[in-house]
Design a protein around this motif. Structure first.
Motif, PDB file in Angstrom:
ATOM      1  N   SER A  79       0.856  -1.180   0.000  1.00 32.48           N
ATOM      2  CA  SER A  79       0.000   0.000   0.000  1.00 32.48           C
ATOM      3  C   SER A  79       0.895   1.234   0.000  1.00 32.48           C
ATOM      4  N   THR A  80       0.325   2.380   0.327  1.00 38.35           N
ATOM      5  CA  THR A  80       1.104   3.612   0.444  1.00 38.35           C
ATOM      6  C   THR A  80       1.142   4.041   1.905  1.00 38.35           C
ATOM      7  N   PHE A  81       2.147   4.818   2.267  1.00 34.51           N
ATOM      8  CA  PHE A  81       2.279   5.271   3.651  1.00 34.51           C
ATOM      9  C   PHE A  81       3.040   6.590   3.669  1.00 34.51           C
ATOM     10  N   ASN A  82       2.962   7.270   4.797  1.00 30.99           N
ATOM     11  CA  ASN A  82       3.743   8.476   5.032  1.00 30.99           C
ATOM     12  C   ASN A  82       4.813   8.175   6.084  1.00 30.99           C
ATOM     13  N   ILE A  83       5.911   8.892   6.001  1.00 31.81           N
ATOM     14  CA  ILE A  83       6.980   8.699   6.982  1.00 31.81           C
ATOM     15  C   ILE A  83       7.513  10.056   7.425  1.00 31.81           C
ATOM     16  N   GLU A  84       7.666  10.221   8.733  1.00 28.01           N
ATOM     17  CA  GLU A  84       8.225  11.440   9.310  1.00 28.01           C
ATOM     18  C   GLU A  84       9.471  11.057  10.108  1.00 28.01           C
ATOM     19  N   THR A  85      10.512  11.866   9.976  1.00 32.42           N
ATOM     20  CA  THR A  85      11.794  11.513  10.589  1.00 32.42           C
ATOM     21  C   THR A  85      12.387  12.714  11.315  1.00 32.42           C
ATOM     22  N   MET A  86      12.930  12.458  12.501  1.00 32.28           N
ATOM     23  CA  MET A  86      13.673  13.505  13.196  1.00 32.28           C
ATOM     24  C   MET A  86      14.950  13.820  12.428  1.00 32.28           C
ATOM     25  N   GLY A  87      15.497  15.010  12.682  1.00 30.67           N
ATOM     26  CA  GLY A  87      16.608  15.481  11.872  1.00 30.67           C
ATOM     27  C   GLY A  87      17.981  14.995  12.281  1.00 30.67           C
ATOM     28  N   ASP A  88      18.107  14.184  13.351  1.00 22.95           N
ATOM     29  CA  ASP A  88      19.447  13.737  13.750  1.00 22.95           C
ATOM     30  C   ASP A  88      19.923  12.615  12.830  1.00 22.95           C
ATOM     31  N   GLY A 132       7.320  -3.523  -2.060  1.00 22.54           N
ATOM     32  CA  GLY A 132       6.313  -3.075  -3.023  1.00 22.54           C
ATOM     33  C   GLY A 132       5.474  -1.905  -2.548  1.00 22.54           C
ATOM     34  N   TRP A 133       5.818  -1.342  -1.386  1.00 24.84           N
ATOM     35  CA  TRP A 133       5.057  -0.202  -0.880  1.00 24.84           C
ATOM     36  C   TRP A 133       5.570   1.088  -1.529  1.00 24.84           C
ATOM     37  N   LYS A 134       4.700   2.116  -1.481  1.00 19.50           N
ATOM     38  CA  LYS A 134       5.067   3.426  -2.018  1.00 19.50           C
ATOM     39  C   LYS A 134       4.847   4.483  -0.942  1.00 19.50           C
ATOM     40  N   VAL A 135       5.728   5.456  -0.937  1.00 19.95           N
ATOM     41  CA  VAL A 135       5.607   6.525   0.043  1.00 19.95           C
ATOM     42  C   VAL A 135       4.837   7.689  -0.575  1.00 19.95           C
ATOM     43  N   ASP A 136       3.933   8.246   0.205  1.00 18.46           N
ATOM     44  CA  ASP A 136       3.152   9.394  -0.256  1.00 18.46           C
ATOM     45  C   ASP A 136       3.826  10.698   0.180  1.00 18.46           C
ATOM     46  N   LYS A 137       4.218  10.772   1.465  1.00 20.74           N
ATOM     47  CA  LYS A 137       4.877  11.966   1.981  1.00 20.74           C
ATOM     48  C   LYS A 137       6.078  11.577   2.848  1.00 20.74           C
ATOM     49  N   LYS A 138       7.161  12.337   2.667  1.00 19.43           N
ATOM     50  CA  LYS A 138       8.334  12.217   3.535  1.00 19.43           C
ATOM     51  C   LYS A 138       8.552  13.580   4.176  1.00 19.43           C
ATOM     52  N   GLU A 139       8.454  13.632   5.495  1.00 19.43           N
ATOM     53  CA  GLU A 139       8.560  14.909   6.186  1.00 19.43           C
ATOM     54  C   GLU A 139       9.609  14.845   7.297  1.00 19.43           C
ATOM     55  N   PHE A 140      10.165  16.023   7.609  1.00 20.60           N
ATOM     56  CA  PHE A 140      11.147  16.165   8.687  1.00 20.60           C
ATOM     57  C   PHE A 140      10.682  17.298   9.598  1.00 20.60           C
ATOM     58  N   PRO A 141       9.798  16.995  10.539  1.00 19.90           N
ATOM     59  CA  PRO A 141       9.225  18.045  11.395  1.00 19.90           C
ATOM     60  C   PRO A 141      10.313  18.809  12.147  1.00 19.90           C
ATOM     61  N   LEU A 142      10.188  20.125  12.181  1.00 20.89           N
ATOM     62  CA  LEU A 142      11.152  20.963  12.885  1.00 20.89           C
ATOM     63  C   LEU A 142      10.639  21.281  14.286  1.00 20.89           C
ATOM     64  N   GLY A 143      11.564  21.278  15.252  1.00 19.39           N
ATOM     65  CA  GLY A 143      11.198  21.630  16.615  1.00 19.39           C
ATOM     66  C   GLY A 143      10.410  20.558  17.340  1.00 19.39           C
ATOM     67  N   VAL A 144      10.361  19.364  16.782  1.00 15.18           N
ATOM     68  CA  VAL A 144       9.627  18.261  17.416  1.00 15.18           C
ATOM     69  C   VAL A 144      10.634  17.179  17.813  1.00 15.18           C
ATOM     70  N   ILE A 145      10.541  16.741  19.053  1.00 14.29           N
ATOM     71  CA  ILE A 145      11.467  15.714  19.550  1.00 14.29           C
ATOM     72  C   ILE A 145      10.662  14.542  20.103  1.00 14.29           C
ATOM     73  N   TRP A 146      10.962  13.351  19.665  1.00  9.86           N
ATOM     74  CA  TRP A 146      10.329  12.151  20.197  1.00  9.86           C
ATOM     75  C   TRP A 146      11.303  10.983  20.084  1.00  9.86           C
ATOM     76  N   GLU A 147      10.989   9.913  20.744  1.00  9.55           N
ATOM     77  CA  GLU A 147      11.862   8.738  20.751  1.00  9.55           C
ATOM     78  C   GLU A 147      11.152   7.542  20.142  1.00  9.55           C
ATOM     79  N   GLY A 148      11.941   6.685  19.513  1.00  8.43           N
ATOM     80  CA  GLY A 148      11.422   5.428  19.001  1.00  8.43           C
ATOM     81  C   GLY A 148      10.545   5.594  17.774  1.00  8.43           C
ATOM     82  N   ILE A 149       9.814   4.531  17.475  1.00  5.71           N
ATOM     83  CA  ILE A 149       8.917   4.512  16.317  1.00  5.71           C
ATOM     84  C   ILE A 149       7.484   4.721  16.799  1.00  5.71           C
TER      85      ILE A 149
END
Length: 216
Positions: free
Chosen positions: A127-136, A154-171
């Motif tokens: 299917s398709t999915f979005n992925i967001e990643t911290m900047g480190d 076989g999956w496709k990515v719809d959006k790849k984002e790198f949120p600014l000012g947001v900190i979180w751990e893990g998946i």
């Protein structure tokens, strides 16, 4: 009684007396020699006995000293074993700390086993999915690993984002009505990849790759 002359009898008598005197003399000498030699033998025997007793005492003293040395050696060996046990324990503790440090500072990645499980599960219904990643850098490398695994499935990515000012751990997998999120969560579980369900609601299945969780 005997048909011998008087002179012959005198001669025989004289020889007999001489023989008797010689026999008596020899007996006396033999007795004296026997007494003297017996005394000498007894002296040597006493000396040998004293020497044997001295050797026995010395041997016992040596044996006692050897036993004492053996006891000291056993004590030293026991102390050495105790010290060795402490050293081994310390070495084990140091090795454990080294392993923990390596885990703490090592980068996350999808290993070969996890890759095989994810590809097997995700490729069943791509299917398709979005992925967001911290900047480190570490999070970016881990996200790239996951991203490649999804593409290989076989999956496709719809959006790849790198949120600014947001900190979180893990998946984090966001809440959504998109059934693809359930398939992603199920694949992660089977591959023994830890994740959490986010509080926010997204329309499409979205994965957030945060910083490496602290192990200790």
């Amino acid at each position: 009684m005997f048909n011998i002359s008087s002179s012959t009898a005198d001669t025989i008598y004289n020889y007999a007396n001489i023989a008797l005197i010689l026999g008596t003399t020899i007996t006396l000498i033999a007795t004296i020699v026997a007494i003297k030699s017996g005394s000498i033998r007894e002296q040597y025997s006493n000396e040998r006995t004293a020497k044997n007793e001295s050797m026995t005492i010395t041997a016992k003293a040596d044996a006692a000293k050897a036993n004492e040395n053996a006891a000291i050696a056993n004590k030293v060996a026991a102390q050495a074993n105790k010290s060795a046990a402490k050293s081994n324990l310390r070495a084990a503790e140091v090795e454990k700390q080294n392993i923990e440090l390596r885990i703490k500072f090592s980068s996350r990645h999808i290993d070969q086993k996890q890759y095989g499980i994810l590809v097997t599960e995700l490729s069943k219904n791509p299917s398709t999915f979005n992925i967001e990643t911290m900047g480190d850098p570490e999070s970016g490398m881990y996200a790239a690993d996951i991203f490649k695994t999804f593409l290989d499935s076989g999956w496709k990515v719809d959006k790849k984002e790198f949120p600014l000012g947001v900190i979180w751990e893990g998946i984090i997998i966001y809440q959504t009505n998109d059934p693809a999120a359930l398939r992603i969560a199920d694949a992660f579980k089977k591959a023994a990849i830890n994740f959490k369900i986010g509080d926010q609601f997204h329309e499409k299945a979205t994965i957030m790759i945060g910083g490496k969780p602290q192990t200790f």
